[in-house]
Design a protein around this motif. Structure first.
Motif, PDB file in Angstrom:
ATOM      1  N   ILE A  32       0.907  -1.344  -0.200  1.00  0.00           N
ATOM      2  CA  ILE A  32      -0.119  -0.107   0.081  1.00  0.00           C
ATOM      3  C   ILE A  32       0.920   1.206  -0.054  1.00  0.00           C
ATOM      4  CG2 ILE A  32      -1.724   1.280   1.281  1.00  0.00           C
ATOM      5  CD1 ILE A  32      -2.774  -1.475   2.358  1.00  0.00           C
ATOM      6  N   ALA A  33       1.970   1.230   0.822  1.00  0.00           N
ATOM      7  CA  ALA A  33       2.732   2.548   1.060  1.00  0.00           C
ATOM      8  C   ALA A  33       3.591   2.826  -0.215  1.00  0.00           C
ATOM      9  CB  ALA A  33       3.545   2.335   2.234  1.00  0.00           C
ATOM     10  N   VAL A  34       4.366   1.595  -0.921  1.00  0.00           N
ATOM     11  CA  VAL A  34       5.185   1.993  -1.915  1.00  0.00           C
ATOM     12  C   VAL A  34       4.331   2.644  -3.231  1.00  0.00           C
ATOM     13  CG1 VAL A  34       6.767   0.125  -1.127  1.00  0.00           C
ATOM     14  CG2 VAL A  34       5.001  -0.573  -2.571  1.00  0.00           C
ATOM     15  N   ARG A  35       3.349   2.577  -3.145  1.00  0.00           N
ATOM     16  CA  ARG A  35       2.458   3.280  -4.105  1.00  0.00           C
ATOM     17  C   ARG A  35       2.929   4.702  -4.407  1.00  0.00           C
ATOM     18  NH1 ARG A  35      -3.611   0.862  -2.973  1.00  0.00           N
ATOM     19  NH2 ARG A  35      -3.160  -1.610  -3.336  1.00  0.00           N
ATOM     20  N   ASP A  36       3.149   5.246  -3.023  1.00  0.00           N
ATOM     21  CA  ASP A  36       3.119   6.581  -3.125  1.00  0.00           C
ATOM     22  C   ASP A  36       4.460   7.207  -2.303  1.00  0.00           C
ATOM     23  OD1 ASP A  36       0.163   7.407  -3.906  1.00  0.00           O
ATOM     24  OD2 ASP A  36      -0.056   6.191  -2.290  1.00  0.00           O
ATOM     25  N   ILE A  37       5.035   6.214  -1.800  1.00  0.00           N
ATOM     26  CA  ILE A  37       6.629   6.594  -1.054  1.00  0.00           C
ATOM     27  C   ILE A  37       7.501   5.782  -1.546  1.00  0.00           C
ATOM     28  CG2 ILE A  37       7.657   6.766   1.310  1.00  0.00           C
ATOM     29  CD1 ILE A  37       4.714   7.136   2.268  1.00  0.00           C
ATOM     30  N   ALA A 210       2.122  12.689  -0.191  1.00  0.00           N
ATOM     31  CA  ALA A 210       1.557  11.123  -0.048  1.00  0.00           C
ATOM     32  C   ALA A 210       0.041  11.138   0.714  1.00  0.00           C
ATOM     33  CB  ALA A 210       2.484  10.366   0.999  1.00  0.00           C
ATOM     34  N   PRO A 211      -0.982  10.349  -0.036  1.00  0.00           N
ATOM     35  CA  PRO A 211      -2.120  10.410   0.641  1.00  0.00           C
ATOM     36  C   PRO A 211      -2.249   9.758   2.182  1.00  0.00           C
ATOM     37  CG  PRO A 211      -2.078   8.895  -0.759  1.00  0.00           C
ATOM     38  CD  PRO A 211      -0.612   9.591  -1.083  1.00  0.00           C
ATOM     39  N   VAL A 212      -3.209  10.074   2.898  1.00  0.00           N
ATOM     40  CA  VAL A 212      -3.272   9.878   4.118  1.00  0.00           C
ATOM     41  C   VAL A 212      -3.106   8.333   4.274  1.00  0.00           C
ATOM     42  CG1 VAL A 212      -4.731   9.518   6.253  1.00  0.00           C
ATOM     43  CG2 VAL A 212      -4.829  11.594   4.852  1.00  0.00           C
ATOM     44  N   GLN A 213      -3.768   7.541   3.506  1.00  0.00           N
ATOM     45  CA  GLN A 213      -4.005   6.034   3.428  1.00  0.00           C
ATOM     46  C   GLN A 213      -2.503   5.647   3.502  1.00  0.00           C
ATOM     47  OE1 GLN A 213      -5.244   4.009  -0.078  1.00  0.00           O
ATOM     48  NE2 GLN A 213      -5.774   2.205   1.055  1.00  0.00           N
ATOM     49  N   SER A 214      -1.590   5.975   2.700  1.00  0.00           N
ATOM     50  CA  SER A 214      -0.104   5.596   2.770  1.00  0.00           C
ATOM     51  C   SER A 214       0.686   5.853   3.908  1.00  0.00           C
ATOM     52  CB  SER A 214       0.759   6.000   1.544  1.00  0.00           C
ATOM     53  OG  SER A 214       0.025   5.760   0.045  1.00  0.00           O
ATOM     54  N   LEU A 215       0.408   7.037   4.403  1.00  0.00           N
ATOM     55  CA  LEU A 215       1.002   7.429   5.647  1.00  0.00           C
ATOM     56  C   LEU A 215       0.559   6.547   6.960  1.00  0.00           C
ATOM     57  CD1 LEU A 215       0.885  11.384   5.260  1.00  0.00           C
ATOM     58  CD2 LEU A 215       2.588   9.779   4.999  1.00  0.00           C
ATOM     59  N   LEU A 216      -0.940   6.243   6.883  1.00  0.00           N
ATOM     60  CA  LEU A 216      -1.126   5.417   8.143  1.00  0.00           C
ATOM     61  C   LEU A 216      -0.588   3.919   7.761  1.00  0.00           C
ATOM     62  CD1 LEU A 216      -5.166   6.522   8.070  1.00  0.00           C
ATOM     63  CD2 LEU A 216      -3.269   7.001   9.833  1.00  0.00           C
ATOM     64  N   MET A 221       2.967  -0.037  10.080  1.00  0.00           N
ATOM     65  CA  MET A 221       4.284  -0.815  10.109  1.00  0.00           C
ATOM     66  C   MET A 221       5.316  -0.229  11.089  1.00  0.00           C
ATOM     67  SD  MET A 221       5.168  -1.738   6.040  1.00  0.00           S
ATOM     68  CE  MET A 221       5.023   0.269   5.520  1.00  0.00           C
ATOM     69  N   GLY A 222       5.564   0.933  11.246  1.00  0.00           N
ATOM     70  CA  GLY A 222       6.349   1.342  12.468  1.00  0.00           C
ATOM     71  C   GLY A 222       5.996   0.782  13.663  1.00  0.00           C
ATOM     72  N   ILE A 223       4.701   0.710  13.866  1.00  0.00           N
ATOM     73  CA  ILE A 223       4.399   0.284  15.311  1.00  0.00           C
ATOM     74  C   ILE A 223       4.039  -1.317  15.503  1.00  0.00           C
ATOM     75  CG2 ILE A 223       2.064   0.199  16.808  1.00  0.00           C
ATOM     76  CD1 ILE A 223       1.491   2.890  15.773  1.00  0.00           C
ATOM     77  N   PHE A 224       3.517  -2.094  14.784  1.00  0.00           N
ATOM     78  CA  PHE A 224       3.180  -3.319  15.004  1.00  0.00           C
ATOM     79  C   PHE A 224       4.413  -4.304  14.235  1.00  0.00           C
ATOM     80  CE2 PHE A 224      -0.792  -1.189  15.065  1.00  0.00           C
ATOM     81  CZ  PHE A 224      -1.169  -1.631  16.507  1.00  0.00           C
ATOM     82  N   PRO A 225       4.537  -4.353  13.046  1.00  0.00           N
ATOM     83  CA  PRO A 225       5.481  -5.118  12.461  1.00  0.00           C
ATOM     84  C   PRO A 225       7.040  -4.771  12.968  1.00  0.00           C
ATOM     85  CG  PRO A 225       4.235  -4.686  10.493  1.00  0.00           C
ATOM     86  CD  PRO A 225       3.968  -3.786  11.841  1.00  0.00           C
TER      87      PRO A 225
END
Length: 306
Positions: A32-37, A210-216, A221-225
């Motif tokens: 999801i994230a690499v689409r925009d970052i 980046a859209p909010v979806q990618s930032l979330l 990923m920073g918190i859980f994995p």
């Protein structure tokens, strides 16, 4: 004493399984994230957010700072387990397929078990190696069924990434001899976050657009994995009888990632997913019960007079 040791090892297996469950979500949210970052700024944002969370945990628990002589140890751990692993992984993914990457990543527990047998005299036994081979074969079936294999320089970078993470698993054993799992995880991920600052200018630019979806997705990923996942993983490595008992659960990660994608996207699993998944689960069950099966096998042979 033996009961206490068995309890610790069982706890390590539970923690390892919880870790790979969290890691499996990382593959989905990365997509999801690499689409925009970009992949390198993504590393900074992911481990930077994990570092912030872990620093807060460290302050609450008052873990203090590592001794000056151990700083190089945590720099090496941060480089192998996060910075270089992420760099080589991202570079490899530009030229090889996800299926090929999954297969190479699955060599990490094999490499870790092999080097642990050389460095720490850890023995898996015949049943242990049979289980590892079965699990790896399951990964091959799961990821390559009706999919193409890509070979090139990307494959070489992916192998280096796997070696980096295997090295991280081995060296982590030295860190947890002198530090608690929380201390080791905090120091290691913070060290990697400083290395990722190399990509700060690009990260700032991409966060703005980046859209909010990618930032979330990155925050998740920073918190859980990352933060929680590696706290559990380091704890598991520190209390397990053998490193291989913990790293063996990495074989389950591709299976869980595939199942999660099936649930979220709604795809019907193909035959390869079913067969490969069953092989992996059977291999994990065989590996974790090898200590009980070997004495039973010996007893049967003695009874038969062999």
């Amino acid at each position: 004493m033996k009961q206490s040791s068995d309890t610790s090892n069982n706890s390590a297996l539970i923690l390892a399984f919880l870790t790979v469950m969290l890691w499996s979500t990382g593959f989905v949210f990365t997509r999801i994230a690499v689409r925009d970052i970009g992949p390198f700024p993504l590393g900074l944002l992911r481990y930077g957010s994990a570092a912030v969370i872990l620093v807060v945990i460290g302050l609450v628990k008052r873990i203090g700072l590592p001794t000056l002589k151990d700083v190089p140890l945590f720099l090496v751990l941060g480089a192998l387990g996060f910075f270089f692993y992420q760099i080589f992984f991202n570079v490899a993914m530009t030229t090889i397929t996800a299926a090929t990457a999954s297969v190479v990543t699955a060599t990490v527990p094999v490499l870790t078990a092999f080097f642990a047998s050389l460095l720490f005299r850890e023995k898996l036994g015949n049943l242990g190696w049979i289980a590892v081979c079965l699990e790896f074969a399951g990964i091959l079936v799961l990821t390559l069924w009706q999919r193409e294999v890509s070979i090139g320089w990307g494959l070489a970078w992916m192998i280096i990434a796997a070696l980096c993470f295997a090295g991280y698993n081995l060296i982590q054993r030295f860190a947890t001899k002198r530090y608690t799992p929380v201390q080791s995880t905090v120091y290691t991920i913070v060290a990697s976050a400083f290395m990722f600052l190399l990509f700060l200018p690009q990260a700032i630019e991409e966060v703005r657009t980046a859209p909010v979806q990618s930032l979330l997705a990155v925050l998740f990923m920073g918190i859980f994995p990352s933060a929680i996942g590696f706290l559990l993983w380091t704890k598991a490595l520190s209390i397990a009888k053998q490193i291989g008992d913990v790293t063996n659960f990495m074989f389950v990660t591709p299976l869980l990632s595939t199942l999660l994608e099936i649930i979220l996207i709604g795809d019907i699993p193909d035959t390869g997913t079913i067969i490969g998944g069953l092989m992996i689960l059977f291999g994990v069950a065989l590996f974790n019960n090898r200590a009980r099966l070997v004495p039973r096998q010996h007893a049967i042979l003695r009874k038969e007079g062999v």
